[in-house]
Design a protein around this motif. Structure first.
Motif, PDB file in Angstrom:
ATOM      1  N   SER A 182       0.819  -1.218   0.000  1.00 52.62           N
ATOM      2  CA  SER A 182       0.000   0.000   0.000  1.00 52.62           C
ATOM      3  C   SER A 182       0.849   1.262   0.000  1.00 52.62           C
ATOM      4  N   TYR A 183       2.160   1.114   0.183  1.00 50.93           N
ATOM      5  CA  TYR A 183       3.086   2.237   0.142  1.00 50.93           C
ATOM      6  C   TYR A 183       3.219   2.783  -1.273  1.00 50.93           C
ATOM      7  N   ARG A 229       2.986  -2.545  -7.390  1.00 49.25           N
ATOM      8  CA  ARG A 229       2.677  -3.650  -6.479  1.00 49.25           C
ATOM      9  C   ARG A 229       2.820  -4.984  -7.226  1.00 49.25           C
ATOM     10  N   THR A 241      -1.286  -5.984   5.054  1.00 54.03           N
ATOM     11  CA  THR A 241      -1.627  -4.664   4.520  1.00 54.03           C
ATOM     12  C   THR A 241      -2.721  -4.040   5.370  1.00 54.03           C
ATOM     13  N   ASP A 276      -5.963  -1.914   6.859  1.00 54.14           N
ATOM     14  CA  ASP A 276      -7.353  -1.629   6.511  1.00 54.14           C
ATOM     15  C   ASP A 276      -8.153  -1.608   7.808  1.00 54.14           C
ATOM     16  N   TRP A 293      -7.096  -9.099  -5.177  1.00 59.27           N
ATOM     17  CA  TRP A 293      -5.685  -9.382  -4.881  1.00 59.27           C
ATOM     18  C   TRP A 293      -5.410 -10.880  -4.994  1.00 59.27           C
ATOM     19  N   ILE A 302      -5.889  -0.489  -4.517  1.00 63.84           N
ATOM     20  CA  ILE A 302      -6.323  -0.129  -3.163  1.00 63.84           C
ATOM     21  C   ILE A 302      -7.304   1.028  -3.297  1.00 63.84           C
ATOM     22  N   GLN A 330      -7.375   4.014  -2.356  1.00 65.16           N
ATOM     23  CA  GLN A 330      -6.789   5.314  -2.650  1.00 65.16           C
ATOM     24  C   GLN A 330      -6.508   5.524  -4.133  1.00 65.16           C
ATOM     25  N   ASP A 331      -6.405   4.438  -4.893  1.00 58.39           N
ATOM     26  CA  ASP A 331      -6.140   4.562  -6.323  1.00 58.39           C
ATOM     27  C   ASP A 331      -7.259   5.309  -7.047  1.00 58.39           C
ATOM     28  N   VAL A 384      -4.959   4.261   4.044  1.00 60.59           N
ATOM     29  CA  VAL A 384      -4.503   2.894   4.227  1.00 60.59           C
ATOM     30  C   VAL A 384      -4.389   2.558   5.700  1.00 60.59           C
TER      31      VAL A 384
END
Length: 351
Positions: A215-216, A223, A244, A246, A260, A306, A308-309, A318
């Motif tokens: 998620s970075y 990814r 990750t 959440d 995923w 994720i 945020q995308d 995240v």
């Protein structure tokens, strides 16, 4: 860790995250090439150093004492259950049953697992598993797995917080041909790595860990590259462990977790364990194919998205639902990092 020390670390993280989110929200390049943006980020040594320092102190002095059942211990337990306490044996037995079923129904040509292992004895993990497990901790910060004698832990990070972690840009890591040597020679190789690490041999690790790593990255493609490299570095039957963040409820991002799973399995893995607790997803994938299949239009990098995308304002973090990309209150930040690594809702099952 006293409150003043924690507050200082949280403020360091706030300063870094403010600049990080600004970088993370930059417009996607028209050609889809994130190399320039990533290179600029990697050269921000001051910011990366502050982040590494803060993360180390929060993890060592706060998270590990508040949450005894933390992400590092989960990784350790998962490895022991799989390699030492029958998990791998059960998985291989299931593979044999599936293979026999497919052969009986004319789906595949008969080829026993023993034949596969015999033809790949240097790059396949076979039972019983003896000696230390070679573990690659990507984004390690302070190499927490060194405390476990069962691991020969190699920690790598963009900005190491301690000397026991090698400096390495995993996205640009070069993968060499397999060593094709005895295990003790591989161990000697791993113990004598030079800093910074710019290349590693293919099929040389039992375990690869991505803890709070994927998620970075601001791009699904980055990814995806990480998971491709993990597949190359693992021996057959090795484990990729993903943790990750959440903080949403159990089913809010169920579609993302399924996506995923489909994406990573398309690279030649099989998910064997999944856990959702209060603040984290825990996933364990087993490498089941030596070569990565070609991904199709239906499954590929976009599977590793994720929330945020899709959020221009990054109104969903995240780390915590209340975390914003803009300035936020110190108390909110403290509460966020006070609670992140632990949880009390675990559901274990095999897929």
């Amino acid at each position: 860790m006293d409150w003043n020390g924690m507050e200082y670390s949280v403020r360091l993280l706030q300063t870094y995250l403010d600049s990080y989110v600004e970088w993370w929200l930059q417009p996607v390049p028209s050609d889809g090439d994130f190399k320039k943006i990533w290179a600029e980020h990697c050269h921000d040594e001051a910011g990366l150093g502050e982040y590494a320092y803060a993360m180390q102190h929060l993890a060592v002095d706060h998270w590990s004492t508040k949450h005894q059942d933390d992400r590092i211990k989960w990784c350790y337990r998962t490895c022991m259950d799989y390699f030492k306490y029958g998990g791998m044996d059960k998985a291989l037995a299931k593979d044999r049953r599936r293979q026999q079923h497919d052969f009986t129904n004319g789906i595949t040509e008969q080829k026993s697992l023993s034949q596969v292992e015999q033809s790949n004895k240097y790059n396949t993990i076979s039972l019983p598993v003896t000696g230390q497990l070679r573990l690659l901790d990507v984004g390690s910060c302070f190499n927490p797995f060194l405390e476990y004698k069962e691991f020969l832990s190699v920690g790598i990070d963009l900005s190491p917080a301690v000397e026991t972690v090698y400096r390495c840009d995993f996205l640009n890591l070069q993968i060499q041909e397999p060593l094709q040597v005895a295990p003790d020679t591989v161990e000697t190789y791993m113990r004598t790595l030079k800093n910074p690490v710019e290349r590693l041999p293919k099929e040389s690790f039992h375990v690869v860990v991505f803890s709070l790593l994927l998620s970075y990255f601001p791009s699904p493609y980055q990814r995806w590259i990480c998971c491709q490299k993990a597949h190359e570095l693992l021996q057959l039957n090795g484990l990729l462990l993903i943790v990750t963040p959440d903080s949403s409820h159990q089913n809010k991002h169920a579609k993302m977790v399924t996506s995923w799973k489909e994406g990573i399995e398309a690279l030649g893995f099989k998910r064997c364990t999944y856990v959702k607790d209060t603040h984290l997803h825990y996933m364990a994938f087993r490498k089941v194919k030596l070569k990565q299949p070609r991904y199709t239009l239906d499954v590929g990098p976009d599977n590793l998205y994720i929330p945020q995308d899709f959020s221009e304002e990054s109104d969903e973090s995240v780390f915590c639902d209340s975390f914003n990309a803009s300035k936020f209150d110190n108390d909110d930040v403290s509460d966020t990092f006070n609670e992140l690594p632990g949880g009390d809702e675990e559901e274990w099952f095999l897929i």
